[in-house]
Motif scaffolding. Sequence first.
Motif, PDB file in Angstrom:
ATOM      1  N   VAL A   1       0.855  -1.099   0.129  1.00  0.00           N
ATOM      2  CA  VAL A   1      -0.199  -0.197  -0.265  1.00  0.00           C
ATOM      3  C   VAL A   1       1.173   1.041   0.031  1.00  0.00           C
ATOM      4  O   VAL A   1       0.679   2.541  -0.926  1.00  0.00           O
ATOM      5  N   GLU A   2       1.914   1.130   1.082  1.00  0.00           N
ATOM      6  CA  GLU A   2       2.621   2.073   1.383  1.00  0.00           C
ATOM      7  C   GLU A   2       3.245   2.449  -0.716  1.00  0.00           C
ATOM      8  O   GLU A   2       3.029   3.546  -0.692  1.00  0.00           O
ATOM      9  N   ARG A   3       3.889   1.383  -0.793  1.00  0.00           N
ATOM     10  CA  ARG A   3       4.075   1.722  -2.484  1.00  0.00           C
ATOM     11  C   ARG A   3       3.403   1.759  -3.500  1.00  0.00           C
ATOM     12  O   ARG A   3       3.937   2.248  -4.339  1.00  0.00           O
ATOM     13  N   GLY A   4       2.561   2.514  -3.193  1.00  0.00           N
ATOM     14  CA  GLY A   4       1.207   2.196  -4.280  1.00  0.00           C
ATOM     15  C   GLY A   4       1.045   1.098  -5.086  1.00  0.00           C
ATOM     16  O   GLY A   4       0.245   1.455  -6.077  1.00  0.00           O
ATOM     17  N   GLU A   5       1.242  -0.200  -5.200  1.00  0.00           N
ATOM     18  CA  GLU A   5       0.964  -1.202  -5.901  1.00  0.00           C
ATOM     19  C   GLU A   5      -0.033  -2.128  -5.105  1.00  0.00           C
ATOM     20  O   GLU A   5      -0.805  -2.812  -5.792  1.00  0.00           O
ATOM     21  N   ALA A   6      -0.663  -1.506  -4.077  1.00  0.00           N
ATOM     22  CA  ALA A   6      -2.076  -1.968  -3.866  1.00  0.00           C
ATOM     23  C   ALA A   6      -2.958  -1.091  -2.575  1.00  0.00           C
ATOM     24  O   ALA A   6      -3.023  -0.525  -2.026  1.00  0.00           O
ATOM     25  N   GLU A   7      -4.256  -1.146  -2.712  1.00  0.00           N
ATOM     26  CA  GLU A   7      -5.392  -0.451  -2.164  1.00  0.00           C
ATOM     27  C   GLU A   7      -5.741  -0.432  -0.921  1.00  0.00           C
ATOM     28  O   GLU A   7      -5.040  -2.228  -0.753  1.00  0.00           O
ATOM     29  N   VAL A   8      -6.220   0.164  -0.202  1.00  0.00           N
ATOM     30  CA  VAL A   8      -6.022  -0.711   1.241  1.00  0.00           C
ATOM     31  C   VAL A   8      -7.696  -1.832   1.142  1.00  0.00           C
ATOM     32  O   VAL A   8      -7.121  -2.580   1.292  1.00  0.00           O
ATOM     33  N   LEU A   9      -8.187  -1.163   0.558  1.00  0.00           N
ATOM     34  CA  LEU A   9      -8.940  -2.359   0.679  1.00  0.00           C
ATOM     35  C   LEU A   9      -8.468  -3.776  -0.248  1.00  0.00           C
ATOM     36  O   LEU A   9      -9.081  -5.406   0.476  1.00  0.00           O
ATOM     37  N   ASP A  10      -7.650  -3.972  -0.632  1.00  0.00           N
ATOM     38  CA  ASP A  10      -6.891  -5.305  -1.360  1.00  0.00           C
ATOM     39  C   ASP A  10      -6.103  -5.434  -0.722  1.00  0.00           C
ATOM     40  O   ASP A  10      -6.411  -7.356  -0.616  1.00  0.00           O
ATOM     41  N   ALA A  11      -5.607  -5.222   0.365  1.00  0.00           N
ATOM     42  CA  ALA A  11      -4.338  -5.221   1.421  1.00  0.00           C
ATOM     43  C   ALA A  11      -5.859  -6.224   2.580  1.00  0.00           C
ATOM     44  O   ALA A  11      -4.985  -7.129   3.429  1.00  0.00           O
ATOM     45  N   ILE A  12      -6.517  -5.654   3.384  1.00  0.00           N
ATOM     46  CA  ILE A  12      -7.656  -6.263   3.538  1.00  0.00           C
ATOM     47  C   ILE A  12      -7.691  -7.314   2.886  1.00  0.00           C
ATOM     48  O   ILE A  12      -7.835  -8.238   3.852  1.00  0.00           O
ATOM     49  N   ASP A  13      -8.329  -7.519   1.678  1.00  0.00           N
ATOM     50  CA  ASP A  13      -8.696  -8.889   1.580  1.00  0.00           C
ATOM     51  C   ASP A  13      -8.034  -9.929   1.009  1.00  0.00           C
ATOM     52  O   ASP A  13      -7.578 -10.855   1.988  1.00  0.00           O
ATOM     53  N   GLU A  14      -6.540  -9.472   1.417  1.00  0.00           N
ATOM     54  CA  GLU A  14      -5.152 -10.540   0.901  1.00  0.00           C
ATOM     55  C   GLU A  14      -4.963 -10.722   2.106  1.00  0.00           C
ATOM     56  O   GLU A  14      -4.938 -12.385   2.742  1.00  0.00           O
ATOM     57  N   LEU A  15      -5.370  -9.624   3.086  1.00  0.00           N
ATOM     58  CA  LEU A  15      -4.896 -11.029   5.230  1.00  0.00           C
ATOM     59  C   LEU A  15      -5.939 -11.623   5.899  1.00  0.00           C
ATOM     60  O   LEU A  15      -6.241 -12.810   6.110  1.00  0.00           O
ATOM     61  N   LEU A  16      -7.575 -10.895   4.900  1.00  0.00           N
ATOM     62  CA  LEU A  16      -8.609 -11.912   5.068  1.00  0.00           C
ATOM     63  C   LEU A  16      -8.158 -13.096   4.294  1.00  0.00           C
ATOM     64  O   LEU A  16      -8.867 -14.720   5.146  1.00  0.00           O
ATOM     65  N   LEU A  17      -7.182 -13.378   3.566  1.00  0.00           N
ATOM     66  CA  LEU A  17      -7.403 -14.687   2.614  1.00  0.00           C
ATOM     67  C   LEU A  17      -6.805 -15.337   3.028  1.00  0.00           C
ATOM     68  O   LEU A  17      -6.869 -16.387   3.220  1.00  0.00           O
ATOM     69  N   GLU A  18      -5.631 -15.002   3.251  1.00  0.00           N
ATOM     70  CA  GLU A  18      -4.232 -15.896   4.104  1.00  0.00           C
ATOM     71  C   GLU A  18      -4.852 -16.319   5.394  1.00  0.00           C
ATOM     72  O   GLU A  18      -4.499 -17.541   6.138  1.00  0.00           O
ATOM     73  N   ALA A  19      -5.882 -15.478   6.279  1.00  0.00           N
ATOM     74  CA  ALA A  19      -6.333 -16.061   7.657  1.00  0.00           C
ATOM     75  C   ALA A  19      -7.310 -17.342   7.026  1.00  0.00           C
ATOM     76  O   ALA A  19      -7.112 -18.324   7.667  1.00  0.00           O
ATOM     77  N   TYR A  20      -8.093 -17.479   6.188  1.00  0.00           N
ATOM     78  CA  TYR A  20      -8.784 -18.102   5.996  1.00  0.00           C
ATOM     79  C   TYR A  20      -7.874 -19.578   5.370  1.00  0.00           C
ATOM     80  O   TYR A  20      -7.684 -20.123   6.186  1.00  0.00           O
ATOM     81  N   ALA A  21      -7.225 -18.705   4.706  1.00  0.00           N
ATOM     82  CA  ALA A  21      -6.287 -20.506   4.047  1.00  0.00           C
ATOM     83  C   ALA A  21      -4.971 -20.897   5.307  1.00  0.00           C
ATOM     84  O   ALA A  21      -4.702 -22.541   5.343  1.00  0.00           O
ATOM     85  N   LEU A  22      -4.720 -20.195   5.955  1.00  0.00           N
ATOM     86  CA  LEU A  22      -4.188 -20.867   7.203  1.00  0.00           C
ATOM     87  C   LEU A  22      -5.241 -21.959   7.898  1.00  0.00           C
ATOM     88  O   LEU A  22      -5.000 -22.810   8.650  1.00  0.00           O
TER      89      LEU A  22
END
Length: 81
Positions: A19-40
């Motif tokens: 997000v800081e580098r401008g490669e992703a939006e905040v909602l995309d970052a939250i989505d990735e975090l939730l996906l990782e939690a689900y996958a784990l």
Amino acid sequence: MSARVYRALEVLGQELQRVERGEAEVLDAIDELLLEAYALGERRWIAMELNTARPAPVKTLESLDFSFQPSLDRSRAVAPA
């Protein structure tokens, strides 16, 4: 600290950097975090199921207890050795 918390913090750090580098939006970052939690959680569930699963023992005609059913003709059930 549990492995789940450690992994969540690791992914969170990675996503915040994106997000800081401008490669992703905040909602995309939250989505990735939730996906990782689900996958784990899924990986942990599968590991637990595999650890508690007990395969049925292999049974052969040679190991059959013919005394349990005396009316069975052993010579017709088991091929000659």
